[in-house]
Design an enzyme around this catalytic site. Structure first.
Site, PDB file in Angstrom:
ATOM      1  N   SER A   1       2.759 -74.574  10.522  1.00 50.58           N
ATOM      2  CA  SER A   1       3.810 -75.514  10.266  1.00 50.58           C
ATOM      3  C   SER A   1       3.537 -76.796   9.420  1.00 50.58           C
ATOM      4  O   SER A   1       4.009 -77.740   9.619  1.00 50.58           O
ATOM      5  CB  SER A   1       4.534 -75.910  11.838  1.00 50.58           C
ATOM      6  OG  SER A   1       4.964 -74.920  12.235  1.00 50.58           O
TER       7      SER A   1
ATOM      8  N   GLY B   1       3.609 -71.488   5.221  1.00 56.43           N
ATOM      9  CA  GLY B   1       4.558 -70.369   5.126  1.00 56.43           C
ATOM     10  C   GLY B   1       6.210 -70.894   5.076  1.00 56.43           C
ATOM     11  O   GLY B   1       6.497 -70.900   4.056  1.00 56.43           O
ATOM     12  N   GLY B   2       6.744 -71.159   6.350  1.00 55.71           N
ATOM     13  CA  GLY B   2       8.014 -71.489   6.331  1.00 55.71           C
ATOM     14  C   GLY B   2       8.365 -72.292   5.335  1.00 55.71           C
ATOM     15  O   GLY B   2       9.419 -72.233   4.638  1.00 55.71           O
TER      16      GLY B   2
ATOM     17  N   HIS C   1      -4.701 -62.198   8.340  1.00 55.79           N
ATOM     18  CA  HIS C   1      -3.689 -63.170   8.712  1.00 55.79           C
ATOM     19  C   HIS C   1      -3.507 -62.946  10.376  1.00 55.79           C
ATOM     20  O   HIS C   1      -3.205 -61.781  10.752  1.00 55.79           O
ATOM     21  CB  HIS C   1      -2.383 -63.074   8.032  1.00 55.79           C
ATOM     22  CG  HIS C   1      -1.398 -64.205   8.302  1.00 55.79           C
ATOM     23  ND1 HIS C   1      -0.492 -64.246   9.366  1.00 55.79           N
ATOM     24  CD2 HIS C   1      -1.081 -65.612   7.670  1.00 55.79           C
ATOM     25  CE1 HIS C   1       0.230 -65.270   9.339  1.00 55.79           C
ATOM     26  NE2 HIS C   1      -0.209 -66.005   8.294  1.00 55.79           N
TER      27      HIS C   1
ATOM     28  N   ASN D   1       2.658 -68.782   1.861  1.00 54.71           N
ATOM     29  CA  ASN D   1       2.694 -67.225   2.172  1.00 54.71           C
ATOM     30  C   ASN D   1       4.074 -67.156   2.616  1.00 54.71           C
ATOM     31  O   ASN D   1       4.647 -67.597   3.494  1.00 54.71           O
ATOM     32  CB  ASN D   1       1.836 -67.412   3.559  1.00 54.71           C
ATOM     33  CG  ASN D   1       1.722 -66.209   4.301  1.00 54.71           C
ATOM     34  OD1 ASN D   1       2.319 -65.262   3.433  1.00 54.71           O
ATOM     35  ND2 ASN D   1       1.418 -65.859   5.413  1.00 54.71           N
ATOM     36  N   TRP D   2       4.638 -66.359   1.617  1.00 56.01           N
ATOM     37  CA  TRP D   2       6.115 -66.005   1.764  1.00 56.01           C
ATOM     38  C   TRP D   2       6.491 -65.008   2.964  1.00 56.01           C
ATOM     39  O   TRP D   2       7.514 -64.737   3.150  1.00 56.01           O
ATOM     40  CB  TRP D   2       6.936 -65.466   0.456  1.00 56.01           C
ATOM     41  CG  TRP D   2       6.802 -66.344  -0.618  1.00 56.01           C
ATOM     42  CD1 TRP D   2       6.720 -67.787  -0.492  1.00 56.01           C
ATOM     43  CD2 TRP D   2       7.263 -66.126  -2.019  1.00 56.01           C
ATOM     44  NE1 TRP D   2       6.967 -68.387  -1.753  1.00 56.01           N
ATOM     45  CE2 TRP D   2       7.487 -67.606  -2.531  1.00 56.01           C
ATOM     46  CE3 TRP D   2       7.855 -64.911  -2.556  1.00 56.01           C
ATOM     47  CZ2 TRP D   2       7.851 -67.391  -3.677  1.00 56.01           C
ATOM     48  CZ3 TRP D   2       8.265 -65.066  -3.885  1.00 56.01           C
ATOM     49  CH2 TRP D   2       8.300 -66.218  -4.438  1.00 56.01           C
TER      50      TRP D   2
ATOM     51  N   GLU E   1      -5.992 -71.321  11.061  1.00 55.91           N
ATOM     52  CA  GLU E   1      -4.324 -71.328  11.299  1.00 55.91           C
ATOM     53  C   GLU E   1      -4.349 -71.086  13.130  1.00 55.91           C
ATOM     54  O   GLU E   1      -4.488 -69.959  13.526  1.00 55.91           O
ATOM     55  CB  GLU E   1      -3.724 -70.286  10.962  1.00 55.91           C
ATOM     56  CG  GLU E   1      -4.263 -68.920  10.616  1.00 55.91           C
ATOM     57  CD  GLU E   1      -3.481 -67.778  10.302  1.00 55.91           C
ATOM     58  OE1 GLU E   1      -2.142 -68.098   9.769  1.00 55.91           O
ATOM     59  OE2 GLU E   1      -3.636 -66.669  10.624  1.00 55.91           O
TER      60      GLU E   1
HETATM   61  P1  PGA Z   1       3.918 -71.618   8.684  1.00 57.50           P
HETATM   62  O1  PGA Z   1       2.918 -70.447   8.459  1.00 57.50           O
HETATM   63  O2  PGA Z   1       3.754 -72.494   7.718  1.00 57.50           O
HETATM   64  O3  PGA Z   1       5.171 -70.889   8.693  1.00 57.50           O
HETATM   65  O4  PGA Z   1       3.459 -72.125  10.329  1.00 57.50           O
HETATM   66  C1  PGA Z   1       1.474 -70.695   8.420  1.00 57.50           C
HETATM   67  C2  PGA Z   1       0.653 -69.621   8.353  1.00 57.50           C
HETATM   68  O5  PGA Z   1       1.164 -68.479   8.678  1.00 57.50           O
HETATM   69  O6  PGA Z   1      -0.627 -69.770   8.229  1.00 57.50           O
END
Ligand code: PGA
Length: 262
Positions: A222, A243-244, A98, A8-9, A174
């Site tokens: 994360s 995400g990150g 989201h 997820n960019w 999440e």
């Molecule tokens: P993250 O994002 O990996 O940066 O914590 C995860 C998400 O948005 O579900």
């Protein structure tokens, strides 16, 4: 069972050229048949990724996804992007509900549900996100479960009646408090993988009862190279929404190989 890693960019990167570079690196990751990868990019980058995708080998194990969509297919809806546009680009997945959108743009369970139904009816694979805030989390397990159950039940309302397309539903748990602030944030609070597995199996119980089958449930919060195996080793966790770390392309490549080798 196959695991799904969904990048997820979010609102990154700034240019199509950078998106293409990132996508090519991600697509070059060694991956086994047990792993599927999708890259959920900003709408404006989907076309360039769609062209790149057509030239790739092993297309069946990498795809492109959107991060949202509107519930009407077309019409007078300024700023919105709908099913037909996404399908024309060969988009396979769409993230719906989201927490960024629920939190910052007031997306309600009702709006999320309309998007879920539209996307599934049109043949897209939906990654429906549910998860609690830190305030709810602090109230304890029972309060957390109540909150997340409500989001899930409302989000999937009507899905049972959809015929075989309902099998394209994926859910992500999440916990909002565990989500990183972006590619430079290693994440400060981690969910315990055992707890995450407990929540995913709780969600699967609700899904089984409501739908008559059990869709895959991913974990998001994360996920990174240090912890991905700890989460995905659980049979209850069918993959991760990343995400990150999906923007740290070498790290994401390693995550794909790690999951392939589990
Ligand atoms: P993250 O994002 O990996 O940066 O914590 C995860 C998400 O948005 O579900």
């Amino acid at each position: 069972m196959k695991k799904l890693l969904a990048a997820n960019w979010k609102e990154n990167p700034a240019t199509g050229a950078e998106a293409l570079r990132l996508f090519r690196v991600t697509a070059s990751a060694k991956r086994g048949k047990n792993v599927e990868v999708t890259v959920c990019a900003p709408f404006v980058h989907l076309e360039v990724l769609s062209r790149a995708l057509r030239k790739l080998d092993y297309k069946e194990r990498i795809s492109i996804g959107a991060q949202d969509m509107f519930w009407e297919d077309e019409g007078p809806y300024t700023g919105e992007i709908g099913l037909k546009m996404l399908k024309a680009l060969g988009v396979r997945y769409v993230i719906v509900g989201h927490s960024d959108r629920r939190r910052l743009l007031n997306e309600s369970n009702e709006m999320v549900n309309k998007k879920v139904l539209s996307a599934l009816a049109g043949g897209l694979r939906v990654i429906l996100c549910v998860g609690e805030s830190l305030a709810v989390h602090k109230r304890g397990v029972a309060a957390t479960r109540r909150f997340v159950k409500e989001q899930l039940v409302q989000g999937i309302s009507g899905v049972r009646r959809l015929g075989s397309n309902k099998r394209n539903l994926f859910v992500t748990y999440e916990p909002i408090w565990a989500i990183s602030k972006g590619p430079n944030d290693p994440g400060n609070l981690y969910d315990d993988p055992k707890n995450a597995a407990g929540m995913t199996s709780f969600l699967k119980g609700i899904l089984r009862k409501s739908l008559g089958f059990t869709p895959p449930v991913l974990y998001g919060g994360s996920a990174n190279i240090k912890n991905i195996a700890d989460y995905v080793q659980y049979k209850e966790i069918d993959g991760a929404l990343v995400g990150g770390a999906s923007l740290r392309e070498q790290e994401f490549k390693k995550m794909i190989s790690t999951v392939s080798n589990l």
